[in-house]
Design a protein around this motif. Structure first.
Motif: not given
Length: 274
Positions: A183-210
């Motif tokens: 889309y205009p202004g952005r190179w083709p890409h995929v976003h991702f966030e890393v969490y320490d655990s699945l429990a953290d990810a599904t609780a939407a808490r404590s992102i370690t890396n974006t």
């Protein structure tokens, strides 16, 4: 269809005080005691036929720290609760096939050239060869038309192209997706966030890396020559990785290695040191 991404451009137009934390991302390799003149550890993946680099250490050598994946903005459409919508707490978000919507949404399917996304999460401190078993990754991307589910007109009732996976014993997560549009202004890409655990990810808490994964130009050109990606051809022609608002300060660790064909689909792989 042309998608309005003014919100995303605005996210990157807050001035130098906002941009500096993103631009100050490249860190020098830290050498452990007793190890000197060790080459830069490249946990990167490169375009198509170029083999990805991996550290080569003798059994007598101490583990070498490698650069953490560069931190990037999550953008205006994360769906992680930081910008209104929160898909991470919904039953069904933990899945490998993200091409279809789930739950009470419209049940639509994202059309496009198949793309398998394989990320290997490793411990940057212990060395790029040490997998982060049990870590979790949330990925999201735009569809063929450049729209983000939950946010853009026409797909606000959809939640496709979003999903979470727990890393296996090799630190790997794999998603079945489609090649995103440009889309205009952005190179083709995929976003991702890393969490320490699945429990953290599904609780939407404590992102370690974006961060974000970049797709190579050669593959993008071939995909965009197929049906449904017509607007991406023009948008990509006006961009380069060097001019992209996210990757312009360096993309060596974020450029995925991509193999495959248009007919059979592609696989994008990337090592993610955290």
């Amino acid at each position: 269809m042309t998608v309005n991404h003014e919100e995303e451009v605005h996210e990157h137009d807050r001035g130098l005080s906002y941009d500096l934390p993103l631009l100050a991302r490249r860190r020098m390799v830290r050498l452990l005691a007793g190890v000197s003149l060790v080459p830069l550890v490249g946990c990167t993946s490169e375009e198509e036929t170029t083999a990805s680099r991996s550290p080569s250490l003798s059994s007598a050598s101490a583990p070498v720290q490698c650069e953490t994946i560069p931190e990037e903005t999550e953008g205006p459409f994360p769906g992680d609760g930081s910008n209104g919508v929160n898909v991470l707490r919904e039953s069904g978000v933990v899945r490998s096939d993200i091409t279809q919507s789930f739950g009470d949404s419209a049940g639509g399917t994202a059309e496009g050239v198949p793309l398998t996304i394989s990320l290997t999460v490793v411990d940057a401190v212990s060395g790029c060869g040490t997998p982060k078993k049990g870590a979790a990754v949330y990925i999201w991307q735009c569809d063929r038309e450049g729209r983000y589910s939950l946010y853009n007109d026409g797909v606000t009732d959809e939640n496709y192209l979003r999903g979470v996976q727990e890393a296996d014993g090799r630190g790997q997560v794999t998603f079945k997706s489609i090649f995103p549009g440009c889309y205009p202004g952005r190179w083709p890409h995929v976003h991702f966030e890393v969490y320490d655990s699945l429990a953290d990810a599904t609780a939407a808490r404590s992102i370690t890396n974006t961060s974000q994964l970049a797709l190579p130009k050669g593959v993008s050109d071939r995909v965009y020559a197929t049906g449904g990606y017509s607007e991406s051809v023009r948008n990509l022609s006006e961009l380069s990785l060097e001019s992209d608002m996210v990757f312009s300060d360096g993309y060596n660790q974020q450029l995925a290695k991509v193999t495959g064909t248009v007919d059979q689909g592609y696989t994008a792989t990337l090592t993610v040191p955290v």
